[in-house]
Write a protein that holds these residues in place. Structure first.
Motif, PDB file in Angstrom:
ATOM      1  N   PRO A  49       0.799  -1.227   0.000  1.00 12.93           N
ATOM      2  CA  PRO A  49       0.000   0.000   0.000  1.00 12.93           C
ATOM      3  C   PRO A  49       0.836   1.283   0.000  1.00 12.93           C
ATOM      4  O   PRO A  49       1.687   1.485   0.861  1.00 12.93           O
ATOM      5  CB  PRO A  49      -0.822  -0.125   1.296  1.00 12.93           C
ATOM      6  N   ALA A  51       0.241   5.621  -0.855  1.00 18.17           N
ATOM      7  CA  ALA A  51      -0.681   6.721  -1.189  1.00 18.17           C
ATOM      8  C   ALA A  51      -0.068   7.588  -2.284  1.00 18.17           C
ATOM      9  O   ALA A  51       1.144   7.825  -2.306  1.00 18.17           O
ATOM     10  CB  ALA A  51      -0.960   7.559   0.049  1.00 18.17           C
ATOM     11  N   ASP A  87      -0.213  -1.452  -4.403  1.00 22.67           N
ATOM     12  CA  ASP A  87      -1.567  -0.948  -4.218  1.00 22.67           C
ATOM     13  C   ASP A  87      -1.484   0.568  -4.112  1.00 22.67           C
ATOM     14  O   ASP A  87      -1.354   1.136  -3.029  1.00 22.67           O
ATOM     15  CB  ASP A  87      -2.182  -1.561  -2.953  1.00 22.67           C
ATOM     16  N   ARG A  89      -2.885   4.023  -3.957  1.00 20.68           N
ATOM     17  CA  ARG A  89      -4.164   4.606  -3.547  1.00 20.68           C
ATOM     18  C   ARG A  89      -4.124   6.120  -3.758  1.00 20.68           C
ATOM     19  O   ARG A  89      -3.451   6.839  -3.027  1.00 20.68           O
ATOM     20  CB  ARG A  89      -4.445   4.287  -2.080  1.00 20.68           C
ATOM     21  N   VAL A  91      -5.370   9.570  -3.262  1.00 24.97           N
ATOM     22  CA  VAL A  91      -6.190  10.240  -2.248  1.00 24.97           C
ATOM     23  C   VAL A  91      -5.743  11.691  -2.116  1.00 24.97           C
ATOM     24  O   VAL A  91      -4.717  12.106  -2.674  1.00 24.97           O
ATOM     25  CB  VAL A  91      -6.061   9.536  -0.874  1.00 24.97           C
TER      26      VAL A  91
END
Length: 428
Positions: A49, A51, A87, A89, A91
């Motif tokens: 993960p 961002a 992953d 993400r 945002v």
């Protein structure tokens, strides 16, 4: 002393073959799991993960075109990573900070709001004398989520941004060169600046204080809790059985066998459980006192003591139940469950997302991972409920309940069938 008195047991093959085989199998499993889990973290990456924050507002470039170069860079980053491994993400900055604060991501790639504007300034400055700042992209690493995770994130960010940097550099070089007067050329310094126009800055988000072992103190504290439960249960089991006369107590050359207790199995196990809870209360407090004396930051000492007491109790109760149900083989089962399978699936030194898939499956229920998440939350993430504390606490309570139910139900069945703890020759 004759050879017969020295090695009588060795003449019976099963006496020594069984321990040799058992230790060889267990240690081979240990080596395969430990080495297999650490040798190639980047090859094992899956759904790691990260961002991605794109705050670029866009701007008008010197050629008069409206553009948003930040979006272009973001597209290049997305296209440059394997979605099965990373992953990514996308945002806003507030959500990214919340994810970093809760340990939900290992870091963030941030493209600022003035990125396109700075690109425009850079292209103009490339043909005018003077110093100028390059447009900047920041890689925020989350040391609190794991030191190796931060290292992996930096490598991922550098790789993706290097590709985007080169592509943007070719685009800007072509634009600036095309706008030059006939016969003019870019200076060497301008060419170098335009070839790599992005300044990539790597910086930690909310750096860890000193005394945290570069982010490993949470793992080692969790390991201490698991060992206190597992080892404490083993020691308590042996000493209480000796005190109740079920096994002899041998100290040096002395050998003592107490009269065997007449208590039933469930009562005996309950006494061991209560002893384990007392051990947990004391040892958890001692751990915190020792850690504090050694200079380790413990911002929520009461919460850590309470959770530590629960974790030691849960592991100790379960380990005692396994030994009560299985007898001597229970020692091996506990070793495998709490240590051999627990350490590589903890997700502390090597992120779960960078470990073989087997460890990701084990981490769903292995005690070490649950304890690590809760301890890390208390030590590094201000004991936030959503930073792993809720999950770790719930799983620890579940483990305690299962340990109590498993041992209690089976011991009650043993007692009901009159399966007393006596030698086989005395069994009814």
């Amino acid at each position: 002393m004759s050879p017969d008195t020295v090695t009588p047991a060795f003449k019976r093959p099963l006496t020594w073959l069984v321990p040799v085989a058992a230790v060889s199998i267990i240690m081979s499993l240990l080596a395969a799991l430990y080495l297999g889990g650490i040798l190639d973290p980047r090859e094992n990456l899956r759904h790691f993960p990260v961002a991605l924050v794109v705050s670029d507002e866009g701007d008008v470039l010197p050629n008069g075109q409206q553009a948003n170069i930040g979006e272009q860079i973001a597209t290049g980053i997305v296209d440059g990573v394997d979605p099965e491994k990373i992953d990514l993400r996308r945002v806003g900055i507030a959500d990214a900070q919340n994810m970093l604060a809760n340990g939900e991501v290992y870091g963030a790639i941030v493209i600022p709001s003035d990125f396109t504007k700075r690109v425009g300034i850079l292209t103009q400055a490339s043909v005018v004398a003077g110093d100028i700042d390059k447009p900047m992209v920041t890689i925020l690493t989350n040391q609190r989520a794991g030191t190796l995770g931060s290292s992996i994130l930096t490598t991922i960010g550098d790789t993706a941004l290097d590709t985007a940097n080169g592509a943007l550099g070719e685009q800007l070089t072509a634009q600036v060169t095309g706008a030059l007067p006939e016969g003019s050329t870019l200076s060497g310094a301008a060419s170098l600046t335009l070839a790599q126009p992005i300044d990539i800055v790597v910086t930690p988000y909310d750096p860890l204080p000193g005394g945290t072992g570069l982010g490993l103190s949470s793992f080692y504290f969790a390991l201490l809790l698991v060992l206190a439960g597992f080892t404490g249960a083993t020691i308590a089991n042996a000493l209480i059985d000796s005190a109740l006369g079920y096994v002899p107590l041998e100290v040096g050359a002395r050998f003592r066998q107490r009269p065997r207790s007449t208590e039933n199995r469930l009562a005996t196990l309950a006494a061991k459980w209560l002893t384990m809870v007392v051990i947990a209360v004391v040892v958890s407090a001692l751990y915190i006192a020792i850690a504090t004396a050694l200079g380790m930051p413990v911002p929520h000492s009461l919460a850590l003591w309470m959770y530590g007491t629960l974790a030691i109790s849960a592991i100790g109760v379960t380990a005692l139940s396994v030994m009560a149900v299985l007898g001597t083989p229970g020692l091996v089962v506990n070793l495998v469950v709490f240590v051999i399978l627990g350490l590589p699936s903890a997700g502390a030194t090597i992120p779960i997302e960078a470990s073989p898939a087997l460890f990701g499956w084990l981490a769903q229920f292995e005690p070490m991972h649950q304890v690590y998440l809760a301890v890390r939350s208390i030590l590094y993430f201000d004991a936030r409920w959503n930073s792993g504390l809720a999950h770790g606490l719930a799983m620890t309570v579940l483990g305690l309940v299962l340990g109590l139910a498993f041992g209690g139900i089976v011991m009650a069945l043993y007692d009901r069938k009159n399966l007393e703890r006596v030698p086989a020759s005395e069994a009814r």
